[in-house]
Design an enzyme around this catalytic site. Structure first.
Site, PDB file in Angstrom:
ATOM      1  CG  ASN A  85      -2.282   0.664   0.890  1.00  0.00           C
ATOM      2  OD1 ASN A  85      -2.332   1.645   0.162  1.00  0.00           O
ATOM      3  ND2 ASN A  85      -3.358   0.149   1.464  1.00  0.00           N
ATOM      4  CG  HIS A 115      23.082   2.979  10.330  1.00  0.00           C
ATOM      5  ND1 HIS A 115      23.592   3.239   9.085  1.00  0.00           N
ATOM      6  CD2 HIS A 115      21.737   3.098  10.218  1.00  0.00           C
ATOM      7  CE1 HIS A 115      22.603   3.524   8.258  1.00  0.00           C
ATOM      8  NE2 HIS A 115      21.466   3.436   8.917  1.00  0.00           N
ATOM      9  N   GLY A 142      -1.052  -1.175   8.792  1.00  0.00           N
ATOM     10  CA  GLY A 142      -0.503   0.142   8.509  1.00  0.00           C
ATOM     11  C   GLY A 142       0.449   0.641   9.582  1.00  0.00           C
ATOM     12  CB  THR A 165      12.371  -5.793  17.986  1.00  0.00           C
ATOM     13  OG1 THR A 165      11.663  -6.601  18.941  1.00  0.00           O
ATOM     14  CG2 THR A 165      11.880  -4.356  18.073  1.00  0.00           C
TER      15      THR A 165
END
Length: 182
Positions: A85, A115, A142, A165
């Site tokens: 979407n 990172h 969403g 996570t």
């Protein structure tokens, strides 16, 4: 001899993302994304040809609503019938695989980039790309964020607004920050 930049970034090893080779790959992605995001609404294809050519693999009957963003594109695989979407962001410095018939709600973000924790190395552009794998028939609500190295098993549902996570087992329903089984 230096490695191929795509092979290097998808290896899971630390690398410097601030080189001309990576700049060129990101520019190619920006151009393809721009073409997709400015495609006429009545176009027959669910993905602009430029973006489809950039992605590693695109199955049949896939649809990506505009606006869309990816950092490289060349590391992303969409199996048959994937629906993404509007507002999706795929930072595909690692391999991204989205299984058949999976649906990503609006503003879903997939982040492969990890990172470096050392500030000097982070300033120097040192990162690694960890894979994100989404099985078939997954529904991601969403506003979900999926972090580097996560696998979401077949048929799982991730509730809107969640931050994923860690891995989600097949058929599970998860929600929250961090996402947990409900």
């Amino acid at each position: 001899m230096s490695r191929d930049p795509i092979e290097e970034m998808t290896s899971g090893d630390w690398y410097n993302a601030l080189t001309p080779a990576y700049d060129a790959l990101r520019m190619a992605a920006r151009q393809a994304v721009h073409a997709h995001n400015t495609t006429r609404p009545d176009a027959r294809s669910g993905i602009a040809p430029e973006l489809a050519a950039l992605l590693k693999s695109v199955g049949q009957q896939c649809l990506i609503e505009a606006p869309f963003h990816c950092s490289y594109g060349c590391n992303t695989v969409l199996e048959d019938g994937v629906f993404i979407n509007a507002g999706a962001v795929i930072l595909d410095s690692g391999p991204v695989s989205i299984g058949a018939r999976s649906m990503l709600g609006p503003n879903v973000h997939l982040y492969c980039a990890d990172h470096h924790r050392d500030v000097a190395k982070r300033r120097a552009g040192i990162e690694r790309g960890l894979p994100i794998t989404i099985g078939p028939d997954v529904w991601i609500g969403g506003g979900v964020i999926v972090l580097p190295g996560v696998t979401i098993g077949a048929g799982a549902i991730v509730g809107a607004g969640s931050v994923v996570t860690r891995d989600v087992v097949a058929g599970a329903r998860v929600a929250g920050n961090p996402a947990h089984e409900i």
